[in-house]
Design a protein around this motif. Sequence first.
Motif, PDB file in Angstrom:
ATOM      1  N   ALA A  56     -36.607  27.062  72.451  1.00 37.03           N
ATOM      2  CA  ALA A  56     -36.103  26.728  73.782  1.00 37.03           C
ATOM      3  C   ALA A  56     -35.333  25.420  73.816  1.00 37.03           C
ATOM      4  O   ALA A  56     -34.588  25.178  74.718  1.00 37.03           O
ATOM      5  N   ARG A  57     -35.485  24.610  72.802  1.00 40.79           N
ATOM      6  CA  ARG A  57     -34.792  23.318  72.823  1.00 40.79           C
ATOM      7  C   ARG A  57     -33.551  23.311  71.939  1.00 40.79           C
ATOM      8  O   ARG A  57     -33.009  22.270  71.650  1.00 40.79           O
ATOM      9  N   ASN A  58     -33.126  24.499  71.497  1.00 39.45           N
ATOM     10  CA  ASN A  58     -31.945  24.558  70.642  1.00 39.45           C
ATOM     11  C   ASN A  58     -30.673  24.188  71.379  1.00 39.45           C
ATOM     12  O   ASN A  58     -29.768  23.620  70.813  1.00 39.45           O
ATOM     13  N   VAL A  59     -30.587  24.526  72.643  1.00 38.51           N
ATOM     14  CA  VAL A  59     -29.397  24.233  73.423  1.00 38.51           C
ATOM     15  C   VAL A  59     -29.818  23.362  74.588  1.00 38.51           C
ATOM     16  O   VAL A  59     -30.688  23.723  75.358  1.00 38.51           O
ATOM     17  N   VAL A  60     -29.224  22.219  74.672  1.00 35.73           N
ATOM     18  CA  VAL A  60     -29.540  21.302  75.747  1.00 35.73           C
ATOM     19  C   VAL A  60     -28.247  20.955  76.461  1.00 35.73           C
ATOM     20  O   VAL A  60     -27.250  20.614  75.834  1.00 35.73           O
ATOM     21  N   GLN A  61     -28.285  21.081  77.747  1.00 39.10           N
ATOM     22  CA  GLN A  61     -27.116  20.760  78.547  1.00 39.10           C
ATOM     23  C   GLN A  61     -26.878  19.258  78.514  1.00 39.10           C
ATOM     24  O   GLN A  61     -27.803  18.469  78.624  1.00 39.10           O
ATOM     25  N   VAL A  62     -25.623  18.894  78.340  1.00 38.78           N
ATOM     26  CA  VAL A  62     -25.264  17.480  78.310  1.00 38.78           C
ATOM     27  C   VAL A  62     -24.659  17.121  79.653  1.00 38.78           C
ATOM     28  O   VAL A  62     -23.684  17.733  80.094  1.00 38.78           O
ATOM     29  N   ALA A  63     -25.265  16.177  80.315  1.00 40.79           N
ATOM     30  CA  ALA A  63     -24.769  15.724  81.617  1.00 40.79           C
ATOM     31  C   ALA A  63     -24.053  14.395  81.424  1.00 40.79           C
ATOM     32  O   ALA A  63     -24.612  13.448  80.885  1.00 40.79           O
ATOM     33  N   THR A  64     -22.811  14.365  81.828  1.00 42.21           N
ATOM     34  CA  THR A  64     -22.014  13.154  81.662  1.00 42.21           C
ATOM     35  C   THR A  64     -21.730  12.470  82.989  1.00 42.21           C
ATOM     36  O   THR A  64     -21.055  11.452  83.032  1.00 42.21           O
ATOM     37  N   HIS A  65     -22.219  13.064  84.078  1.00 46.22           N
ATOM     38  CA  HIS A  65     -21.979  12.518  85.412  1.00 46.22           C
ATOM     39  C   HIS A  65     -23.259  12.640  86.214  1.00 46.22           C
ATOM     40  O   HIS A  65     -24.020  13.594  86.018  1.00 46.22           O
ATOM     41  N   SER A  66     -23.497  11.751  87.115  1.00 45.57           N
ATOM     42  CA  SER A  66     -24.738  11.773  87.892  1.00 45.57           C
ATOM     43  C   SER A  66     -24.863  13.013  88.765  1.00 45.57           C
ATOM     44  O   SER A  66     -25.968  13.384  89.155  1.00 45.57           O
ATOM     45  N   ALA A  67     -23.769  13.715  89.054  1.00 51.03           N
ATOM     46  CA  ALA A  67     -23.835  14.934  89.856  1.00 51.03           C
ATOM     47  C   ALA A  67     -24.135  16.170  89.006  1.00 51.03           C
ATOM     48  O   ALA A  67     -24.377  17.246  89.536  1.00 51.03           O
ATOM     49  N   HIS A  68     -24.138  16.047  87.670  1.00 53.85           N
ATOM     50  CA  HIS A  68     -24.400  17.187  86.785  1.00 53.85           C
ATOM     51  C   HIS A  68     -25.882  17.507  86.721  1.00 53.85           C
ATOM     52  O   HIS A  68     -26.727  16.603  86.767  1.00 53.85           O
ATOM     53  N   ILE A  69     -26.202  18.800  86.548  1.00 60.21           N
ATOM     54  CA  ILE A  69     -27.583  19.216  86.322  1.00 60.21           C
ATOM     55  C   ILE A  69     -28.020  18.646  84.986  1.00 60.21           C
ATOM     56  O   ILE A  69     -27.300  18.731  84.003  1.00 60.21           O
ATOM     57  N   GLY A  70     -29.181  18.075  84.940  1.00 54.37           N
ATOM     58  CA  GLY A  70     -29.702  17.523  83.704  1.00 54.37           C
ATOM     59  C   GLY A  70     -29.494  16.027  83.579  1.00 54.37           C
ATOM     60  O   GLY A  70     -30.069  15.394  82.703  1.00 54.37           O
ATOM     61  N   HIS A  71     -28.666  15.464  84.410  1.00 56.51           N
ATOM     62  CA  HIS A  71     -28.472  14.016  84.379  1.00 56.51           C
ATOM     63  C   HIS A  71     -29.744  13.357  84.909  1.00 56.51           C
ATOM     64  O   HIS A  71     -30.344  13.857  85.855  1.00 56.51           O
ATOM     65  N   PRO A  72     -30.193  12.262  84.300  1.00 60.13           N
ATOM     66  CA  PRO A  72     -31.419  11.616  84.760  1.00 60.13           C
ATOM     67  C   PRO A  72     -31.406  11.302  86.252  1.00 60.13           C
ATOM     68  O   PRO A  72     -32.448  11.364  86.901  1.00 60.13           O
ATOM     69  N   ALA A  73     -30.270  11.028  86.815  1.00 60.60           N
ATOM     70  CA  ALA A  73     -30.199  10.703  88.236  1.00 60.60           C
ATOM     71  C   ALA A  73     -30.377  11.929  89.121  1.00 60.60           C
ATOM     72  O   ALA A  73     -30.746  11.827  90.285  1.00 60.60           O
ATOM     73  N   SER A  74     -30.134  13.147  88.561  1.00 63.55           N
ATOM     74  CA  SER A  74     -30.257  14.364  89.366  1.00 63.55           C
ATOM     75  C   SER A  74     -31.689  14.860  89.450  1.00 63.55           C
ATOM     76  O   SER A  74     -32.018  15.686  90.286  1.00 63.55           O
ATOM     77  N   GLY A  75     -32.570  14.409  88.534  1.00 62.80           N
ATOM     78  CA  GLY A  75     -33.976  14.822  88.563  1.00 62.80           C
ATOM     79  C   GLY A  75     -34.211  16.214  88.052  1.00 62.80           C
ATOM     80  O   GLY A  75     -35.247  16.811  88.292  1.00 62.80           O
ATOM     81  N   SER A  76     -33.285  16.826  87.317  1.00 63.97           N
ATOM     82  CA  SER A  76     -33.475  18.169  86.778  1.00 63.97           C
ATOM     83  C   SER A  76     -33.041  18.208  85.324  1.00 63.97           C
ATOM     84  O   SER A  76     -32.384  17.306  84.835  1.00 63.97           O
TER      85      SER A  76
END
Length: 145
Positions: A56-76
């Motif tokens: 399950a950890r083979n593919v990880v979404q990379v968030a480069t903006h605070s509005a992206h899913i997965g960005h630490p600021a988005s909480g997901s």
Amino acid sequence: MDMSGLSIFQLIGQRLNWVGQRQDVTAQNIANASTPGYQSEDLVPFESHLRRSPGARNVVQVATHSAHIGHPASGSRATAHDGGSAVRQERVRDPAEVDPNGNSVSLEQELMNVAENAANHEMALNLYRKQMGMIRTAIGARGGG
């Protein structure tokens, strides 16, 4: 050209497999709608299925903006992987909704599952078509399909 090795196509294939298995479970529930003592079942949600599967950890979404899913600021956080099969779970329902004969199938719920499944199937097929179109565009191929 074999596209099955690309992670997006593996993910789409897993989604279609999950939708097919859920359709089987829903059909089984409907077929047993009047069977005394039958407990309705469903699959774990696809997102949970992905998180629990090996790799399950083979593919990880990379968030480069605070509005992206997965960005630490988005909480997901979003992940994807390959492998694994869907897991059935007994549907937990309010005991007041269980028939006196112990049957817990709700035909209304099953019909909603059928409609949701159809929408999920169509979405996966549309993603497949879009991905194939992008690949055709990238290699300069012409034609529909």
